[in-house]
Design a protein around this motif. Structure first.
Motif, PDB file in Angstrom:
ATOM      1  N   GLU A  78       5.183  13.751   2.846  1.00  0.00           N
ATOM      2  CA  GLU A  78       4.495  13.747   4.398  1.00  0.00           C
ATOM      3  C   GLU A  78       3.215  13.037   4.494  1.00  0.00           C
ATOM      4  O   GLU A  78       2.873  12.681   5.556  1.00  0.00           O
ATOM      5  CB  GLU A  78       4.903  14.807   5.140  1.00  0.00           C
ATOM      6  CG  GLU A  78       4.305  15.872   4.764  1.00  0.00           C
ATOM      7  CD  GLU A  78       5.006  17.035   3.659  1.00  0.00           C
ATOM      8  OE1 GLU A  78       4.933  18.167   3.605  1.00  0.00           O
ATOM      9  OE2 GLU A  78       6.005  16.517   3.199  1.00  0.00           O
ATOM     10  N   LEU A  79       2.495  13.371   3.439  1.00  0.00           N
ATOM     11  CA  LEU A  79       0.980  13.163   3.371  1.00  0.00           C
ATOM     12  C   LEU A  79       0.779  11.527   2.847  1.00  0.00           C
ATOM     13  O   LEU A  79      -0.374  11.188   2.791  1.00  0.00           O
ATOM     14  CB  LEU A  79       0.300  14.016   2.300  1.00  0.00           C
ATOM     15  CG  LEU A  79       0.139  15.222   2.771  1.00  0.00           C
ATOM     16  CD1 LEU A  79      -0.700  16.186   1.819  1.00  0.00           C
ATOM     17  CD2 LEU A  79      -0.520  15.540   4.246  1.00  0.00           C
ATOM     18  N   LEU A  80       1.886  10.906   2.409  1.00  0.00           N
ATOM     19  CA  LEU A  80       1.815   9.679   1.877  1.00  0.00           C
ATOM     20  C   LEU A  80       1.850   8.566   3.117  1.00  0.00           C
ATOM     21  O   LEU A  80       2.366   8.904   4.332  1.00  0.00           O
ATOM     22  CB  LEU A  80       3.119   9.120   1.151  1.00  0.00           C
ATOM     23  CG  LEU A  80       3.134   9.952  -0.123  1.00  0.00           C
ATOM     24  CD1 LEU A  80       4.467   9.504  -0.857  1.00  0.00           C
ATOM     25  CD2 LEU A  80       2.038   9.969  -1.013  1.00  0.00           C
ATOM     26  N   GLN A 105       0.086   4.811  10.673  1.00  0.00           N
ATOM     27  CA  GLN A 105      -1.175   5.213  10.128  1.00  0.00           C
ATOM     28  C   GLN A 105      -1.985   3.800   9.708  1.00  0.00           C
ATOM     29  O   GLN A 105      -3.105   3.933  10.076  1.00  0.00           O
ATOM     30  CB  GLN A 105      -1.009   6.275   8.805  1.00  0.00           C
ATOM     31  CG  GLN A 105      -0.595   7.630   9.434  1.00  0.00           C
ATOM     32  CD  GLN A 105      -0.307   8.415   8.041  1.00  0.00           C
ATOM     33  OE1 GLN A 105       0.327   7.919   7.168  1.00  0.00           O
ATOM     34  NE2 GLN A 105      -0.534   9.768   8.232  1.00  0.00           N
ATOM     35  N   LEU A 106      -1.478   3.222   8.779  1.00  0.00           N
ATOM     36  CA  LEU A 106      -2.209   1.890   8.444  1.00  0.00           C
ATOM     37  C   LEU A 106      -2.441   0.999   9.384  1.00  0.00           C
ATOM     38  O   LEU A 106      -3.568   0.518   9.484  1.00  0.00           O
ATOM     39  CB  LEU A 106      -1.101   1.278   7.273  1.00  0.00           C
ATOM     40  CG  LEU A 106      -1.020   1.986   5.847  1.00  0.00           C
ATOM     41  CD1 LEU A 106       0.037   1.433   5.188  1.00  0.00           C
ATOM     42  CD2 LEU A 106      -2.523   2.207   5.088  1.00  0.00           C
ATOM     43  N   SER A 107      -1.515   0.905  10.527  1.00  0.00           N
ATOM     44  CA  SER A 107      -1.996   0.226  11.717  1.00  0.00           C
ATOM     45  C   SER A 107      -3.338   0.543  12.429  1.00  0.00           C
ATOM     46  O   SER A 107      -4.019  -0.074  12.666  1.00  0.00           O
ATOM     47  CB  SER A 107      -0.725   0.168  12.495  1.00  0.00           C
ATOM     48  OG  SER A 107       0.468  -0.639  12.118  1.00  0.00           O
ATOM     49  N   LEU A 131       0.885  -1.273   0.070  1.00  0.00           N
ATOM     50  CA  LEU A 131       0.015  -0.032  -0.149  1.00  0.00           C
ATOM     51  C   LEU A 131       0.815   1.585  -0.003  1.00  0.00           C
ATOM     52  O   LEU A 131       0.504   2.238  -0.466  1.00  0.00           O
ATOM     53  CB  LEU A 131      -1.003  -0.116   1.124  1.00  0.00           C
ATOM     54  CG  LEU A 131      -1.816  -1.030   1.156  1.00  0.00           C
ATOM     55  CD1 LEU A 131      -2.737  -1.008   2.385  1.00  0.00           C
ATOM     56  CD2 LEU A 131      -2.631  -1.326  -0.180  1.00  0.00           C
ATOM     57  N   ILE A 132       1.852   1.147   0.641  1.00  0.00           N
ATOM     58  CA  ILE A 132       2.860   2.433   0.915  1.00  0.00           C
ATOM     59  C   ILE A 132       3.468   2.624  -0.549  1.00  0.00           C
ATOM     60  O   ILE A 132       3.719   3.788  -1.150  1.00  0.00           O
ATOM     61  CB  ILE A 132       3.976   2.134   1.891  1.00  0.00           C
ATOM     62  CG1 ILE A 132       3.443   2.406   2.990  1.00  0.00           C
ATOM     63  CG2 ILE A 132       5.116   3.166   1.737  1.00  0.00           C
ATOM     64  CD1 ILE A 132       4.345   1.911   4.403  1.00  0.00           C
TER      65      ILE A 132
END
Length: 222
Positions: free
Chosen positions: A45-47, A52-54, A30-31
């Protein structure tokens, strides 16, 4: 858990696809997809990052969807629950999503808020974004929410900003005089406009505007 199996078409050839909840095993994919989908000048920095995914998985996995084509993860969409007031709609992406960490996810919220959607560029001709959006509508109905809502980028606006106000630009997109890669896509997905949000996202192509758009649950009277 959400799982939908279907076929997509490439040159009239049907290919198996699956839409499902993403998990920790998908994070690196996903990253990578985000980096492919939002190149510079989109702020790095918005990626997504793994924290965040966790949070997406732990706080509201029902809103953490990805799509596989022939076994390859090639897109994702993330949502969270919020209490949305259509009489006071203006906000920023950072405020409502806690900068993408969704720590302010409200289990009792009335609306599903779109945090993000992205498709790997090499898969964009397969209509995967629309399929993910339709799957999020399934989530809205399953959880008996009022609506899906979120802010769309306007990446074509910078080309017209010297001659059109943002309101004029949006109007021309809706009349078909102007094509915007994001807003036109959202219209095709069934989304309708709510309001223009200034300083919605740090996004030079959109001149930092976002267009708030919604899809109302057809089983709810709002």
């Amino acid at each position: 858990m959400y799982t939908k199996q279907l076929y997509v078409f490439e040159d009239n050839k049907p290919i198996k696809a699956t839409i499902r909840n993403y998990n920790s095993e998908d994070f690196q994919d996903l990253i990578k997809i985000q980096r492919e989908s939002f190149p510079l000048p989109f702020p790095e920095e918005l990626l997504w990052n793994t924290e965040q995914l966790s949070n997406h998985v732990q706080l509201f996995q029902a809103g953490a969807l990805c799509i596989e084509v022939d076994g390859v993860v090639c897109g994702s969409m993330t949502g969270m629950l919020v209490n949305f007031d259509p009489e006071n709609p203006i906000h920023t992406w950072e405020e409502v999503t806690n900068s993408g960490y969704i720590n302010n996810h409200d289990p009792n919220g009335n609306s599903l808020y779109v945090v993000d959607i992205c498709i790997s560029p090499s898969y964009r001709k397969l209509g995967l974004g629309k399929l993910l959006m339709q799957s999020m509508y399934d989530v809205v109905i399953h959880h008996q929410l009022d609506r899906l809502v979120g802010g769309g980028r306007l990446p074509g606006y910078h080309k017209h900003a010297s001659s059109l106000t943002i309101e004029e630009y949006v109007k021309r997109v809706f009349t078909g005089e102007v094509y915007d890669p994001v807003i036109t896509f959202l219209i095709r997905c069934g989304r309708t406009p709510v309001a223009v949000a200034p300083n919605y996202l740090e996004d030079e192509e959109s001149c930092h505007y976002g267009l708030l758009m919604e899809w109302k649950n057809p089983f709810h009277l709002i």
